[in-house]
Design an enzyme around this catalytic site. Structure first.
Site, short mmCIF file in Angstrom:
data_model
loop_
_atom_site.label_atom_id
_atom_site.label_comp_id
_atom_site.label_asym_id
_atom_site.label_seq_id
_atom_site.Cartn_x
_atom_site.Cartn_y
_atom_site.Cartn_z
N CYS A 132 -19.28 -5.87 -44.68
CA CYS A 132 -20.44 -6.65 -44.23
C CYS A 132 -20.25 -8.15 -44.53
CB CYS A 132 -21.71 -6.06 -44.83
SG CYS A 132 -23.15 -6.45 -43.84
N ARG A 184 -28.53 -5.92 -42.11
CA ARG A 184 -28.37 -7.28 -41.57
C ARG A 184 -26.90 -7.51 -41.21
NH1 ARG A 184 -29.36 -11.53 -44.63
NH2 ARG A 184 -29.10 -10.32 -46.48
N HIS A 237 -21.93 -0.55 -44.67
CA HIS A 237 -21.78 -0.38 -46.12
C HIS A 237 -21.24 1.02 -46.46
CE1 HIS A 237 -23.84 -3.97 -47.88
NE2 HIS A 237 -24.24 -4.07 -46.61
N GLU A 249 -19.97 2.08 -49.03
CA GLU A 249 -20.16 2.43 -50.44
C GLU A 249 -21.54 3.01 -50.71
OE1 GLU A 249 -20.62 -0.42 -49.12
OE2 GLU A 249 -22.09 -1.61 -50.22
N1 GLN Z 1 -26.38 -10.99 -43.32
C1 GLN Z 1 -25.47 -11.15 -44.42
C2 GLN Z 1 -24.61 -12.38 -44.23
O1 GLN Z 1 -24.62 -12.95 -43.16
C3 GLN Z 1 -24.59 -9.92 -44.59
C4 GLN Z 1 -25.43 -8.73 -44.93
C5 GLN Z 1 -24.75 -7.72 -45.79
O2 GLN Z 1 -23.70 -7.96 -46.39
N2 GLN Z 1 -25.35 -6.57 -45.90
O3 GLN Z 1 -23.95 -12.79 -45.13
#
Ligand code: GLN
Length: 194
Positions: free
Chosen positions: A80, A139, A174, A176
């Site tokens: 992410c 996100r 994610h 994990e």
């Molecule tokens: N939206 C976050 C970013 O832009 C990433 C979100 C996440 O790691 N779960 O850094």
């Protein structure tokens, strides 16, 4: 033979679940906050969190140079926010990522925190029959472009969500935060093969 040590960058974000999952696979997992701690690792996971904050922290504690040298030889897995930091370009965002994965990404491409979702993705790891892997997207970024060297290991509706390029692995979700450790086990195999 010396046991493998996998570091998890522990400056901000979701690092403790990565540590727990690595330990469940019987590998030594350590939190990384300094250049010395990083140097003692065979590979690194950059967790999810807030990519801008993680980037600021890396600069603040002067870890950038050590990290860039580390990544030239050792496997790195970004999840992410970690994947965002490993990309070539973040479209519409002034942040300059590390350019380890030849991908362009868009941050928060699925909307805000409340638009986070759980879904099955089709996981296609080598030597394992493809199967639906339960993935949590928080996100999450979207991968808008992949270079020719990038291998896609999982899709969500035809879009890449798990990718590998040489000794780098990246997930927009994610892995994990579930109970299936297949992706972490694959990363350990990558480390052994590097
Ligand atoms: N939206 C976050 C970013 O832009 C990433 C979100 C996440 O790691 N779960 O850094």
């Amino acid at each position: 033979m010396k046991p493998l040590t996998v570091g998890v960058l522990a400056l901000q974000g979701a690092f403790s679940k990565h540590i727990a999952m690595l330990r469940s696979l019987e590998v030594q997992a350590v939190e990384v906050r300094t250049a010395e701690e990083l140097a003692a690792c065979d590979a690194l996971i950059i967790p999810g969190g807030e990519s801008t904050t993680i980037m600021k922290q890396i600069h603040f504690i002067d870890l950038l140079e050590t990290f860039v040298l580390f990544a030239k030889q050792k496997p790195v897995f970004g999840t992410c926010a970690g994947l965002i930091l490993m990309s070539r370009e973040i479209i519409g965002d002034p942040m300059k990522p590390f350019n380890l994965l030849d991908i362009d990404v868009e941050r928060n491409a699925f909307g805000r925190q409340i638009e986070s979702f759980h879904t099955n993705i089709l996981l296609q790891l080598p030597h394992i029959r493809p199967y639906p892997f339960p993935a949590l997207f928080i996100r999450a970024p979207r991968i808008l472009r992949t270079g020719a060297q990038v291998k896609v290991l999982a899709h969500l509706e035809n879009e890449p969500v798990l990718i590998r390029q040489g000794h780098f692995l990246g997930a927009t979700f994610h892995p994990e935060l579930g109970t299936d450790s297949a992706i972490h086990a694959y990363f350990l195999k990558m480390i052994k093969d590097t």
